[in-house]
Enzyme design. Structure first.
Site, PDB file in Angstrom:
ATOM      1  N   GLU A 366       0.847  -1.208   0.000  1.00 23.71           N
ATOM      2  CA  GLU A 366       0.000   0.000   0.000  1.00 23.71           C
ATOM      3  C   GLU A 366       0.876   1.250   0.000  1.00 23.71           C
ATOM      4  O   GLU A 366       0.721   2.166   0.812  1.00 23.71           O
ATOM      5  CB  GLU A 366      -0.951  -0.003   1.197  1.00 23.71           C
ATOM      6  N   ASP A 521      -3.032  34.692 -34.149  1.00 25.61           N
ATOM      7  CA  ASP A 521      -3.721  34.482 -32.872  1.00 25.61           C
ATOM      8  C   ASP A 521      -3.118  35.461 -31.873  1.00 25.61           C
ATOM      9  O   ASP A 521      -2.138  35.158 -31.199  1.00 25.61           O
ATOM     10  CB  ASP A 521      -3.531  33.033 -32.414  1.00 25.61           C
ATOM     11  N   GLU A 593      -7.586  36.655 -35.602  1.00 27.05           N
ATOM     12  CA  GLU A 593      -8.591  36.165 -34.651  1.00 27.05           C
ATOM     13  C   GLU A 593      -9.057  37.309 -33.759  1.00 27.05           C
ATOM     14  O   GLU A 593      -8.243  38.036 -33.185  1.00 27.05           O
ATOM     15  CB  GLU A 593      -8.006  35.031 -33.808  1.00 27.05           C
ATOM     16  N   ASP A 722      -0.122  28.715 -28.760  1.00 33.52           N
ATOM     17  CA  ASP A 722      -0.444  29.785 -29.704  1.00 33.52           C
ATOM     18  C   ASP A 722       0.034  29.465 -31.113  1.00 33.52           C
ATOM     19  O   ASP A 722      -0.714  29.632 -32.083  1.00 33.52           O
ATOM     20  CB  ASP A 722       0.181  31.099 -29.227  1.00 33.52           C
TER      21      ASP A 722
END
Length: 747
Positions: A366, A521, A593, A722
């Site tokens: 564990e 952009d 854009e 971008d």
């Protein structure tokens, strides 16, 4: 008295005489195999090495000859033929597997290994091979081959009779019989049991089975211990273990993976992780003399059942006289020769119990819930040469504080072993549909003792969302926006081709299209760690899309001239491309854009038009093409403005780009222009870093309908995309998806 002395002298002279005769014969005809029977300690293990020399001739030069144990001298290429090498190992090690090995404790009867050499050969093939007549060497010609064979077999005999190998072979046989008795006994008269569902009758079938991850843990343990015990005989040990685990096609590089000093197993809940470690640790202690095993878990309550289980197993198999213990802390197993093995137990709340120890194996159960300070103590054992750390944990990834092992999934496949019942190809379908619980290709099968159906999945998710995927299946964590699954989109072959193949556009202007497509952009920020302005300029190279220019521009400061600076960046890149390709392009279609700021997009368009006009008037360009801008009509307005509104075009644009990229139809020019990317950085590789972050996320919609979206921000959501967005949209706008009528000059 004189007669006694005469008889003794005669006997000594006779012995020396026969030794001289034997040496002469060996020098002439080669060493003969000794017919001396094996000692009691050797048992049938020694008989395995008494394979006689086979006198058959080969037409191979000495430099290409190799002596294979149990067979003889052959061409050295035979060692690298998988079918031959696997069969040779079976023929050689089959006798070892059927022996009783080194019996280090009394009252233990091991079941012989059932093996037949003829099982690998069909009767027809055996009959055909038996009819083949082999040419034999003369006694003088066979002498060097006989001597070489004897030397190899003597080395092999020394290896097989070593105490370390006897312990290893005994361990494999005992574990084999553990499986035969469903992990109840290592004795032939052990009681029967079967790990299965209580409501399923076993009909007298008592043989147990191992899950794949359990076999992997066993192989990791055995290979590492053997590399420590028999390091000088690593090649022979690997051959032996290939035969034991029936993995003849496993390569040497994969075997090195089993010998590494750390490995991680992430297994779904209730699959027998701790249940399997108990007999494994007990048998390791009872077989390998002097070995030291460590076991740690997240709390003391988790170590106590393991302590009691190992102690009871050892006492059941060998009696309490061989077992000594300190309650909850350590177990010592004594051997008849006075040696002993130990196991130390500790929880993450008390790591002092394992500090200063000298472990050969350290099991961390564990491990996802181990305290951070305990992790530091555990990792410190990596510095020990003969210690292997095996992390075993459930696939719980619900909290970042308890998922440090799962974070390793991107670092090394050789380190992490993730157990799941759904393959990567079908995981999106399982996540999208609430009734699916297993892989539809049936490549990964769930155990018989696991109840997994649609009702169980819905019940688990009612208690806590995503609990089925995280706790039961062992899949990936779902996205916060719904059911999701991300995967890379671009193939390795297409990516390598994109980087390496760059045709010259300057030398091939005649086959270029006359239209350039520019997409901008814009981003109004001076933070270089945030988004910047992405610019991509593309065109047609025959039927392919070719990249002429790439820019990733960041503003120095937020001023009133930001739009003009972005426009200057675009104009300069475009001007360089036109200068390199004179009299080639007649039209330039520019898309700005305007999602973030329509006013700024219009200002950038005006700046590009004005600065491009300056280039025309200054006679900088031999021929200036017509500059056209994408125009949009905003809702409630009758006037078209020079900007592009990115709405639902992103998903089809990425689909189109990925299809073209993986087909090899997206290429970069050898004379690619980039004024903003550093000189020491390749613009194409800079772009590829952003392309690598592009992933597809499939989400479950209404009914059985799936929806997909794309993200280029990476797993952290902070990566820059971008330049990638600009390239994807420039290719999409340049395709026939958008008519040329929307491009108009600025008036």
């Amino acid at each position: 008295m004189s007669l006694i002395m005469f008889g003794r002298t005669l006997g000594e002279e006779s012995v020396r005489y026969f030794e001289r005769l034997k040496r002469r014969r060996d020098e002439r005809f080669g060493t003969l195999e000794s017919p001396t029977p094996c000692s009691t300690r050797q048992g049938s293990l020694g008989n395995a090495t008494q394979i006689p020399f086979l006198n058959f001739a080969i037409d191979v030069t000495r430099r290409h000859q190799a002596v294979i144990p149990g067979i003889g001298t052959l061409h050295n290429c035979c060692e690298y033929i998988p079918l031959f090498s696997a069969t040779a190992r079976r023929a050689m090690f089959g006798a070892f597997l059927s022996s009783t090995g080194y019996n280090c404790t009394p009252n233990v009867v091991l079941k012989p290994w059932r093996y037949s050499v003829n099982a690998n050969v069909s009767p027809e093939l055996k009959k055909a091979v038996s009819s083949v007549q082999f040419y034999e060497y003369s006694p003088e010609e066979a002498a060097p081959h006989r001597n070489a064979y004897s030397g190899v077999m003597n080395t092999f005999r020394a290896f097989s009779l070593s105490d370390s190998f006897c312990q290893l072979s005994t361990f494999t046989q005992r574990f084999s019989y553990l499986v035969e008795t469903s992990f109840e006994s290592i004795e032939e008269c052990g009681s029967h049991g079967k790990r299965a569902k209580v409501d399923v009758p076993i009909y007298g079938r008592y043989k147990g089975t191992l899950e794949l991850f359990q076999k992997m843990i066993l192989m990791h343990t055995t290979h590492f211990i053997s590399s420590v015990l028999l390091g000088d005989h690593a090649d022979r040990v690997d051959c032996f273990l290939r035969t034991v685990f029936n993995t003849p096609s496993v390569s040497d590089s994969v075997l090195e993976h089993f010998k590494q000093k750390s490995t991680v197993f992430l297994v779904p809940r209730r699959h027998g992780k701790t249940w399997f470690l108990v007999p494994l640790i007990a048998l390791v202690m009872a077989t390998f003399r002097g070995i030291k095993v460590g076991y740690t878990a997240h709390i003391r309550k988790a170590t106590e059942p393991v302590f009691e289980g190992i102690k009871s197993r050892l006492e059941q198999w060998f009696g309490a006289n061989y077992v000594d213990h300190v309650k909850g802390e350590s177990i010592t197993f004594s051997f008849t020769d006075g040696s002993y093995s130990t196991a130390v137990f500790a929880s993450s709340h008390n790591t002092n119990g394992i500090r200063g120890q000298d472990f050969n194996l350290l099991f961390v159960d564990e491990a996802n819930f181990i305290r951070p300070d305990a992790v530091q103590t555990i990792v410190g054992f990596l510095n020990q040469t003969n210690c292997k750390i095996i992390f075993v944990s459930s696939t719980n990834t619900g909290k970042a504080s308890t998922s440090f092992l799962y974070n390793l999934r991107g670092s090394s496949d050789q380190l992490l072993n993730v157990v799941t019942y759904v393959c990567d190809d079908h995981m999106p379908r399982v996540l999208a549909h609430s009734d699916v619980t297993a892989c539809s290709c049936y490549v990964l099968n769930k155990p018989v003792f696991i109840t997994m159906d649609g009702a169980m999945r819905r019940t688990a998710d009612l208690f806590m969302a995503d609990s089925f995927v995280q706790e039961i299946v062992g899949g990936r964590k779902q996205n916060s926006g719904g059911v999701g699954f991300d995967r890379p989109l671009f193939t390795k072959t297409a990516r390598e081709r994109f980087i390496l193949y760059r045709p010259s556009t300057v030398a091939n202007c005649a086959i270029l299209s006359s239209v350039l497509y520019v997409y901008v952009d814009p981003a109004f920020t001076s933070n270089t760690r945030a988004s910047g302005t992405g610019v991509a300029i593309v065109g047609r190279y025959k039927s392919d899309w070719i990249i002429f220019g790439l820019e990733h521009f960041f503003l120095r400061a937020l001023t009133g001239t930001s739009s003009s600076e972005i426009g200057r960046c675009v104009t300069q890149c475009l001007g360089h491309i036109l200068a390199l390709h004179p009299n080639t392009f007649t039209n330039v279609h520019v898309s700005i854009e305007g999602n973030s700021s329509q006013d700024s997009a219009v200002a950038i368009s005006l700046a590009i038009a004005q600065q491009f006009a300056v280039l025309e008037k200054g006679n900088v360009l031999s021929s200036a093409p017509v500059l056209l801008f994408y125009h949009s009509i905003p809702p409630g307005c009758s006037v078209a403005y020079p900007f592009f509104l990115l709405q639902k075009q992103k998903t089809p644009a990425v689909d189109y780009f990925v299809k073209r990229f993986n087909s090899g139809n997206i290429i970069a020019s050898q004379e690619l222009v980039s004024l903003t990317v550093k000189l020491g950085v390749d613009p194409v590789e800079y772009l590829c870093k952003q392309l690598d972050n592009l992933t597809e996320v499939i989400k479950g919609g209404m009914g059985n309908l799936d929806t997909k979206t794309y993200t280029g921000k990476g797993t952290t959501g902070t990566m820059s995309d971008d330049l990638m967005v600009a390239l994807i949209m420039s290719v999409y706008i340049g395709s026939s998806c958008i008519p040329d009528s929307v491009f108009m000059p600025i008036k």
